[in-house]
Structure formats: structure tokens, C-alpha cells
Design a protein around this motif. Structure first.
Motif, short mmCIF file in Angstrom:
data_model
loop_
_atom_site.label_atom_id
_atom_site.label_comp_id
_atom_site.label_asym_id
_atom_site.label_seq_id
_atom_site.Cartn_x
_atom_site.Cartn_y
_atom_site.Cartn_z
N VAL A 149 0.94 -1.08 0.18
CA VAL A 149 -0.07 0.01 0.04
C VAL A 149 0.93 1.10 -0.06
N ILE A 150 0.70 2.13 -0.92
CA ILE A 150 1.56 3.39 -1.00
C ILE A 150 0.59 4.51 -0.71
N VAL A 151 0.88 5.39 0.02
CA VAL A 151 0.29 6.48 0.48
C VAL A 151 0.91 7.87 -0.22
N HIS A 152 -0.15 8.44 -0.59
CA HIS A 152 0.23 9.83 -1.34
C HIS A 152 -0.59 11.07 -0.84
N HIS A 153 -0.36 12.32 -1.29
CA HIS A 153 -0.99 13.59 -0.87
C HIS A 153 -1.27 14.13 -2.29
N THR A 154 -2.38 14.95 -2.49
CA THR A 154 -2.88 15.48 -3.60
C THR A 154 -2.11 16.81 -3.90
N THR A 155 -1.44 17.34 -2.70
CA THR A 155 -0.95 18.86 -2.73
C THR A 155 -1.96 19.92 -2.80
N GLY A 156 -2.94 19.81 -3.20
CA GLY A 156 -4.02 20.82 -3.49
C GLY A 156 -4.52 21.44 -1.99
N GLU A 157 -5.26 22.44 -2.15
CA GLU A 157 -6.14 22.68 -0.94
C GLU A 157 -6.99 21.50 -0.39
N ARG A 158 -7.11 22.04 0.78
CA ARG A 158 -8.14 20.85 1.68
C ARG A 158 -9.62 21.21 1.28
N CYS A 159 -10.45 20.06 1.12
CA CYS A 159 -11.82 20.33 0.94
C CYS A 159 -12.30 20.37 2.33
N THR A 160 -13.47 21.09 2.72
CA THR A 160 -14.05 20.94 4.00
C THR A 160 -15.54 20.48 4.19
N THR A 161 -16.10 20.23 2.80
CA THR A 161 -17.35 19.60 2.93
C THR A 161 -17.50 18.50 1.96
N VAL A 162 -18.41 17.62 2.00
CA VAL A 162 -18.91 16.55 1.37
C VAL A 162 -18.79 17.23 -0.22
N ALA A 163 -19.54 18.06 -0.31
CA ALA A 163 -19.67 18.60 -1.84
C ALA A 163 -18.50 19.08 -2.48
N THR A 164 -17.68 19.84 -1.73
CA THR A 164 -16.39 20.37 -2.24
C THR A 164 -15.31 19.17 -2.32
N CYS A 165 -15.21 18.10 -1.40
CA CYS A 165 -14.60 16.96 -1.71
C CYS A 165 -14.85 16.27 -3.19
N LYS A 166 -16.27 15.97 -3.15
CA LYS A 166 -16.53 15.45 -4.38
C LYS A 166 -16.12 16.02 -5.73
N HIS B 128 5.35 0.47 -9.74
CA HIS B 128 4.81 -0.17 -8.63
C HIS B 128 3.23 -0.30 -8.74
N ASN B 129 2.74 0.14 -9.83
CA ASN B 129 1.37 0.02 -9.75
C ASN B 129 0.73 -1.32 -9.81
N ASN B 130 1.36 -2.34 -10.45
CA ASN B 130 0.99 -3.81 -10.81
C ASN B 130 1.06 -4.31 -9.61
N LYS B 131 1.58 -3.90 -8.24
CA LYS B 131 1.97 -4.68 -7.01
C LYS B 131 1.41 -3.92 -5.95
N SER B 132 0.60 -2.74 -6.09
CA SER B 132 0.37 -2.00 -4.80
C SER B 132 -1.20 -1.12 -4.91
N ILE B 133 -1.81 -0.83 -3.78
CA ILE B 133 -2.95 -0.22 -3.97
C ILE B 133 -2.12 1.36 -3.59
N GLY B 134 -2.97 2.28 -4.22
CA GLY B 134 -2.72 3.79 -4.20
C GLY B 134 -3.75 4.44 -3.22
N VAL B 135 -3.43 5.26 -2.13
CA VAL B 135 -4.11 5.73 -1.35
C VAL B 135 -3.83 7.06 -1.39
N ALA B 136 -4.62 8.35 -1.68
CA ALA B 136 -4.43 9.55 -1.65
C ALA B 136 -4.94 10.33 -0.51
N PHE B 137 -4.59 11.31 0.19
CA PHE B 137 -5.15 11.97 1.16
C PHE B 137 -5.21 13.37 0.35
#
Length: 201
Positions: A63-80, A126-135
Motif C-alpha cells: 500500500v502506497i500513500v500519497h497526498h494530492t498537494t492541493g487545497e483541503r476540502c471542507t465539505t462533502v460537496a467540495t470534496c466530491k 509499482h502500480n501492478n503490485k500496490s494499492i494507492g491511497v491519496a490524502f
């Protein structure tokens, strides 16, 4: 010749009452349902159809963890909206078949990217041997919430219970495998507290 006739319903009830105890016990001991967290599905955030699907062999070992580097979203609507924009960027600018991450995590929720079973496009080689999760956010600047870290832990536990992740899966920050700041210094520090985090690559 009718053997039971109108007595059949009574015989069924009688059989249920007299059934061996181990029959009921076997039903009670059925495998429990996986304790998976709620995941906001693709349809709920307006995902467009994938241009191509490559399936992954399971259980996945990394499992490989990333971040998206953009702004944080604060509501479900803005996160979607943010997740949908990431998919558009990945498909249009990067010319990938879909959003590159398997799952994305905000301060409050998990969003299904390409989901389980499918190979992402989150880290070359690494894509063929991992799951990618981004915060969602920039964790060189912001600290991950306790809830978001708990959601990651529950998602990974769910993956093991579903047979999607190996029992002894290895957890990495993207920076361990590629020259990048991802997943950001604050999130990377927190990842090191997880049981499956690997110091050595």
C-alpha cells in the motif's frame, strides 16, 4: 399416493424444533461480515466511465500513500468536486484511463477512486503490485486529522478481511519509492506509527 398431505407444514415445524443443535450452531458460527468503513462510491462523486480497466491479482502486497498537494476540502460537496477534478486531470492531461488512485481520503470521508481489484496509475514501477491511497490536501503544510488516519487504518483492515490485501502487506509513503515529497512530512511521520509501515524498501 400422498404421504404427508395437509400435515406437511406441521412436519416442517417439528423438524425445525428437533433439528440437531449443531445445525443451529454452524449457522451462528458463520464468518462475520467485514467491518469496512463507509466509502463514498464513484457514482456519488460523479465519476465518468473508465477508458480501460486492468485488473490486479490479489491479495496485493503493498500500500502506497500519497497526498494530492492541493487545497483541503471542507465539505462533502467540495470534496466530491475535488475528486472529480482529479479524475478529469488524470484522464485529460495525463492521458490515463481513469483516476490514478484506488482510494482518496479527506478529513472526514473515504472516496472510491478505481477501488479494489483494479490497477491504478499512482507510482510508476509499482502500480501492478500496490494499492494507492491519496490524502486530499498538502501535508507538507497541514497535519492529517485523527479521523482521516483512523479511516486509513479501517480501510486497510477492511482490505485484509476482504482478501484484497495480504495479511502481511507493507505500507509505504510514496517518498520512500520515488523522488517526491509525497505524502508530505506531517502525514509521513504519522504513517510510521502504523503497524505495517516499512522502514526498509
Amino acid at each position: 399416493m400422498v404421504l404427508f398431505g395437509s400435515n406437511l407444514p406441521y412436519l416442517i415445524v417439528l423438524w425445525q424444533l428437533l433439528a440437531p443443535a449443531n445445525v443451529a450452531l454452524a449457522q451462528d458460527e458463520a464468518a462475520p461480515e467485514p467491518t469496512c468503513p463507509n466509502i463514498i462510491k464513484r457514482a456519488a462523486w460523479g465519476a465518468v466511465r473508465s477508458k480501460n480497466v486492468t485488473y490486479q491479482l490479489k491479495p496485493v502486497a503493498n500500500v502506497i500513500v500519497h497526498h494530492t498537494t492541493g487545497e483541503r476540502c471542507t465539505t462533502v460537496a467540495t470534496c466530491k468536486e475535488m475528486v472529480a477534478n482529479i479524475q478529469t486531470f488524470h484522464q485529460t492531461d495525463n492521458r490515463w484511463s481513469d483516476i490514478g488512485y484506488n482510494f482518496l481520503i479527506s478529513a472526514q470521508n473515504i472516496y472510491e477512486g478505481i477501488g479494489w481489484h483494479r490497477m491504478g496509475a499512482h507510482l510508476r514501477g509499482h502500480n501492478n503490485k500496490s494499492i494507492g491511497v491519496a490524502f486530499l490536501g498538502n501535508f507538507d503544510q497541514d497535519r492529517p486529522t485523527a479521523r482521516s488516519l483512523n479511516l486509513l487504518a479501517r480501510l486497510l483492515e477492511c482490505g485484509v478481511e476482504l482478501g484484497e490485501l495480504a495479511d502481511d502487506y507493507r505500507l509505504y509513503g510514496a517518498r520512500q519509492l520515488q523522488s517526491t515529497n509525497s505524502p508530505g512530512r506531517y502525514l509521513y511521520t504519522k504513517l510510521q506509527e502504523f503497524d505495517h509501515w516499512q522502514q526498509q524498501v
